[in-house]
Design a protein around this motif. Structure first.
Motif, short mmCIF file in Angstrom:
data_model
loop_
_atom_site.label_atom_id
_atom_site.label_comp_id
_atom_site.label_asym_id
_atom_site.label_seq_id
_atom_site.Cartn_x
_atom_site.Cartn_y
_atom_site.Cartn_z
N ALA A 7 0.85 -1.18 0.00
CA ALA A 7 0.00 0.00 0.00
C ALA A 7 0.89 1.23 0.00
O ALA A 7 2.10 1.13 0.24
CB ALA A 7 -0.91 -0.01 1.22
N PRO A 8 0.34 2.42 -0.27
CA PRO A 8 1.17 3.62 -0.31
C PRO A 8 1.93 3.88 0.97
O PRO A 8 3.00 4.46 0.94
CB PRO A 8 0.14 4.73 -0.57
N ARG A 9 1.40 3.48 2.13
CA ARG A 9 2.10 3.67 3.39
C ARG A 9 2.35 2.31 4.02
O ARG A 9 1.49 1.45 4.00
CB ARG A 9 1.29 4.56 4.33
N ASP A 10 3.53 2.18 4.63
CA ASP A 10 3.92 0.87 5.14
C ASP A 10 2.95 0.36 6.22
O ASP A 10 2.77 -0.84 6.36
CB ASP A 10 5.34 0.95 5.72
N SER A 11 2.37 1.28 6.99
CA SER A 11 1.52 0.83 8.10
C SER A 11 0.12 0.47 7.64
O SER A 11 -0.69 0.00 8.42
CB SER A 11 1.43 1.94 9.16
N ASP A 12 -0.22 0.73 6.36
CA ASP A 12 -1.57 0.47 5.88
C ASP A 12 -1.63 -0.85 5.13
O ASP A 12 -0.61 -1.43 4.75
CB ASP A 12 -2.03 1.58 4.95
N CYS A 13 -2.85 -1.28 4.86
CA CYS A 13 -3.07 -2.42 3.98
C CYS A 13 -4.16 -2.04 2.99
O CYS A 13 -4.90 -1.08 3.21
CB CYS A 13 -3.48 -3.67 4.78
N SER A 14 -4.22 -2.75 1.90
CA SER A 14 -5.24 -2.46 0.89
C SER A 14 -6.27 -3.59 0.87
O SER A 14 -5.99 -4.72 1.26
CB SER A 14 -4.60 -2.31 -0.49
N LEU A 15 -7.46 -3.26 0.38
CA LEU A 15 -8.61 -4.16 0.42
C LEU A 15 -9.24 -4.25 -0.96
O LEU A 15 -9.37 -3.23 -1.65
CB LEU A 15 -9.64 -3.64 1.43
#
Length: 993
Positions: free
Chosen positions: A607-615
């Motif tokens: 995802a664009p930020r390491d701490s995020d995830c995509s769905l």
């Protein structure tokens, strides 16, 4: 361990011993704590030294380690804890941990032997459950558990704290007591920790501990009257000391179950006295013993050595005193003894069962885990089961019955001819005694409780046997357990609170018997040599066995399973197709059931930020249900590759109503945009939708626009509109006022009105977290002259409110400590308290607050310079060094670059003044600060790292390079890259040195 011992209680022991042969039992428990494991890491396997105890399994093997090695292990663990980021939040923890070593050393001194001659031994191989019955010993497992914990300690990763200690919350004393086992040593000091709710400020050292005298039990504490003696006789007085019952009795004894009746004695005889509402003698002293409670209408009493049944209301014998022993049971039953035999009467004296039993157990009542209305009895050395009518549910045929509290409402394991069977709570022998082992599935320890389905074992292999049905699973598997009902079972009703995919109550085997045998009625997880798989009650393979872990999804009829491979990747499995539901493996998977449609969810870590995830959303056919990938839903960023329960409920609520929800979509170029999504429809650009809603009078749409603006100025204008201050009027929420105030504090708008906005936000019924953030804003505003007259006391009150309305780990709670530190450091309340400021900043810095860390470092360095004593100054510098290293080792997201530069510079400076000088580490952090533009770091690199004669890193070229860059940063040179002026500067600089 022999199989016949398996029904006995499990226990573990920890000893201190030596060559003299004297043993000290440090503890005896029913489990092994992580604390014990750390002490015995690196131990050798030896024979157990525990002596037999009644009704308790006898261990055969133990682990032994030298006392010095055990204390060395403990010091390694204490050092590991001392560098944890939260360590300074609970200074008492180090005192409690030190007490463990101090107690062992104290015991060594008491036995008069040196530590190098003593050893610690844990006898831990007592088996924990019936399915370990054929294992000779579990000691190898405990040895691995101890050694692996020490290996993690030596690895030094603070993220492994839970794996090492089983502690979830570092700052919770009860986590350290229960999870880690701080109370698992037999000494009053450690037992007292279990009575404390939270860590003390400093804690009581082991050497200063004094055991409090135990308060005597007061049997009259719940009564309105208590006995008082006068002239050798007792009466009862009220709280004012007035006589309620005059002193006329030689003894007054409270009834075990009543607060309004007491027993009174005159000479050797007892009577019954009613004491509320008024004192009234119900039975004059005539009974030779108190044998029962008089709380109800009936009571067993003893007269001349014989027992009968009193009717208290009628005040005469219901059953005359002619029995050797009576005991009241449930449902009006009386157990009667005649010689060595036991039988039953009813309350009218009718014989329900003539005395014939050698032993009986009480009838089950309404207590948790009890099987109601049945009792086990023994005749001719064999166990049988009867009901309250004394009807024989099971003849006395069993050699042994296992009584376990967590099983009694599910039934009992029974033995006959050396084999096991199962009798359920209704008294039916549902599993004949022909198995090596039988067990039920205990609630909260398995995927489902599976009442009425039993795990059976033969020759070391497991199978399933139902209480009713035309199926069974033969003993072919290493492990087996039901997952829940399948598509072929009767539909389970929707119930968000149901724990598993099974009926809330009743026999699961009976429930699925009414299902469609052509489909899977029950899904069963099995394990064999190939790995874990799933079959149904007919033995049909649903998931082939492989090296993955399988879990149920949801609490309704299971149509989807979650598979996890060895790399923690996930896949959805379709039960009806017996095949994967999605292409590839994912970081997380889930299922959403909508009316007429089921959506499959997959998460990815990229995802664009390491701490995020995509769905992504999929149909049940495995094709995309919504175009695009999303990193946010419902105004929140997605984390942990899963949907939280509240997110799931909101998503289902909106989509079931046909309402689109806000999402953050990932664009092809890696950017993001806010959209509204709904299954079966193309995404709507969120800005356009919010604009439309705002024009229709929705102020919350303006708040959403404010949160998604690219500049603070634009965000501020939309926040004003959301508050009804510009264009449209309306009732603003606390969240909108909070957005406006926080933008103002960030410099986007005028602060002059912001104090009033705080009051309006607090009046708008904020949520608890919003209230804390509003109080934080109030504290900051009352300290800021740009917002008006400074009022330090009102600021202090607001910041104290933040402490009350937030948890310690909340960002606003941490930041309030930073500002409270300034309050005390600067003496804004009239009194300067540098120690209070240090504690507040230390606590905030331990939670990753960068400005608090920077302020703490400045304070400690100033304190070091002010110290006359060199040792005291050194301690201040060492603490500053510790905090700087800890912060940089665990940096928080979003730290301002200027603050990060300052902390790196301070660490570099500290490393150069502390002995011995850490030249390489200082060069690294100063280089990072200098490259980020910190001028003073450039100067230190030039002067100390690369020019100082004592430096092993001395290099003329590097010194000149950083001297030029320092001069340019200070304005002494226009540029550090070229020109004759930089060479002239270099010449002067070198000549000066």
């Amino acid at each position: 361990m022999h199989a016949p011992d398996a029904h006995l209680a499990s226990a573990t022991w920890l000893y201190l011993g030596g060559p003299s042969g004297a043993l000290h039992c440090l503890a005896r428990r029913d489990n092994v704590s992580p604390l014990w494991c750390l002490l015995l890491a690196g131990a050798a396997e030896v024979a157990a030294i525990t002596t037999p105890e009644p009704d308790t399994q006898l261990p055969r093997r133990g682990l032994r380690v030298g006392a010095l090695r055990a204390l060395h292990n403990w010091r390694l663990f204490c050092d590991f804890i001392a560098v944890h980021p939260q360590y300074h939040r609970v200074p008492a923890l180090s005192i409690y941990l030190s007490a463990v070593a101090e107690w062992i050393e104290q015991l060594a001194a008491e036995v008069g032997q040196s530590l190098d001659a003593l050893w610690l031994q844990g006898d831990w191989d007592a088996l924990s459950g019936p399915f370990d019955e054929h294992e000779s010993s579990r000691i190898a497992f405990w040895r691995w558990s101890a050694d692996s914990r020490l290996a993690l300690v030596q690895g030094g990763d603070p993220l492994q704290l839970h794996e090492i200690t089983q502690v979830v919350d570092f700052e919770s004393l009860q986590d350290w007591v229960r999870g880690f086992g701080l109370n698992s040593l037999e000494h009053p000091y450690f037992h007292s920790l279990a009575q404390e709710e939270a860590f003390e400020a400093q804690g009581t050292p082991f050497a200063d501990f004094q055991q409090a005298e135990a308060l005597p039990f007061d049997p009259w504490c719940e009564h309105n009257f208590r006995p008082r003696e006068q002239a050798g006789l007792f009466g009862l007085v009220d709280d004012d000391g007035a006589w309620h019952e005059p002193p006329q009795w030689q003894e007054i004894r409270p009834d075990a179950g009543s607060l309004v009746r007491v027993w009174v004695r005159r000479d050797a005889l007892w009577g019954l006295l009613q004491i509320e509402p008024t004192a009234e003698l119900l039975f004059a002293p005539q009974f030779d013993a108190v044998v029962d409670s008089a709380a109800g209408e009936l009571c067993v009493a003893s007269l001349n050595g014989r027992q009968g049944l009193l009717d208290i209301a009628l005040r005469h014998w219901r059953l005359p005193p002619e029995h050797e022993e009576l005991r009241r049971e449930c449902s009006g039953l009386l157990r009667v003894r005649q010689g060595e035999r036991l039988g039953y009467l009813d309350e009218d004296g009718q014989v329900l069962c003539a005395p014939r039993y050698q032993q009986t157990r009480p009838f089950g009542g309404s207590q948790l885990f009890e099987a109601q209305g049945v009792a086990w009895v023994v005749e001719a050395g064999r166990w049988g089961l009867i009901d309250t009518g004394c009807r024989e549910l099971q003849p006395c045929q069993f050699e042994r019955v296992e009584f376990r509290e967590e099983h009694d409402q599910r039934g009992w394991r029974v033995w006959r001819d050396g084999h096991q069977g199962w009798v359920n709570a209704a008294g039916v022998l549902v599993v004949p005694c022909q198995w090596d082992e039988v067990d039920c599935f205990e609630p909260y320890q398995h995927a489902c409780a599976a009442e009425g389905i039993y795990r059976v074992q033969r020759a070391g292999r497991h199978g399933l046997l139902p209480s009713r049905g035309d199926w069974c699973i033969p003993c072919e598997y290493e492990d087996i357990e039901p997952l829940g009902v399948g598509p072929g079972a009767p539909p389970l009703p929707e119930d968000a609170l149901r724990q598993a995919a099974e009926p809330e109550q009743g026999d699961l085997a009976v429930y699925i018997a009414d299902g469609d045998t052509g489909q899977s009625r029950l899904l069963i997880r099995v394990r064999n040599a190939q790995g874990e798989g799933v079959i149904d009650e007919a033995g049909r393979q649903i998931v082939p066995p492989a090296a993955w872990r399988i879990a149920a999804i949801g609490n309704q009829n299971l149509r989807w399973l979650r598979l996890e491979d060895e790399q923690s990747h996930y896949q959805l499995w379709c039960v009806e197709r017996c095949a994967p539901a999605l292409p590839g493996w994912h970081a997380g998977v889930d299922v959403l059931d909508l009316p007429g449609q089921t959506l499959l969810l997959s998460f990815a870590e990229s995802a664009p930020r390491d701490s995020d995830c995509s769905l992504e959303f999929w149909t049940t056919e495995g094709v995309p249900a919504l175009a695009g990938r999303f990193i946010g839903l419902l105004g929140e960023v997605l984390y942990d590759c899963r949907l939280r329960n509240d997110q799931r409920e909101l998503l289902l609520t909106h989509w079931r109503r046909g309402e689109p929800v806000e999402a953050c979509e990932i664009l092809a170029d890696g950017g993001t945009r806010a959209v509204f999504i709904q299954p079966g429809q193309a995404p709507l650009v969120a800005n356009e939708e919010w604009q439309r809603r705002y024009r229709q009078g929705d102020l919350n749409a303006a708040l959403a626009l404010s949160r998604h603006c690219e500049t603070r100025a634009q965000a501020y204008q939309w926040a004003r509109r959301a508050c009804g201050l510009d264009e449209l009027a309306g009732q603003a929420s606390a969240a909108t006022w909070l957005q406006l105030i926080e933008l103002s504090l960030q410099g986007a708008g005028d602060l002059y009105e912001a104090r009033d906005w705080v009051e309006r936000g607090l009046a708008a019924m904020p949520e608890l977290d919003e209230r804390a953030r509003l109080w934080l804003c109030a504290g900051r505003l009352w300290l800021n002259p740009a917002a008006g007259r400074v009022d330090a006391e009102r600021a202090h009150q607001a910041l104290e409110c933040v402490q009350r309305f937030s948890d310690q780990q909340d960002a606003e709670h941490i930041e309030s400590r930073y500002y409270l530190g300034h309050y005390w450091y600067e003496g804004l309340g009239g009194t300067v308290d540098r120690n209070q400021a240090r504690e507040l900043w230390r606590s905030a810095a331990a939670d990753g607050h960068a400005p608090a860390c920077e302020a703490l470092l400045r304070l400690l360095i100033d304190d070091a310079h002010a110290q006359v004593n060199s040792d005291a100054a050194g301690q201040c510098l060492e603490e500053a060094l510790y905090h700087a290293r800890q912060f940089l080792a665990h940096p928080q997201h979003g730290v301002a670059s200027t603050t990060l530069m300052a902390i790196r510079y301070q660490l570099g400076e500290l490393l150069l003044v502390c002995e011995p000088v850490a030249w390489e580490e200082a060069e690294k952090v100063l280089h990072q600060a200098a490259e980020a533009g910190h001028a003073q770091a450039m100067g230190l690199l030039a002067e100390k790292i690369y020019r100082d004669r004592a430096s092993p890193l001395k290099r003329a070229g590097a010194a000149t390079h950083w001297a030029w860059r320092y001069a340019a940063a200070q304005g002494l040179l226009a540029t550090a890259d070229k020109g004759w002026r930089r060479w002239l500067f270099a010449l002067v600089w070198w000549l000066r040195g």
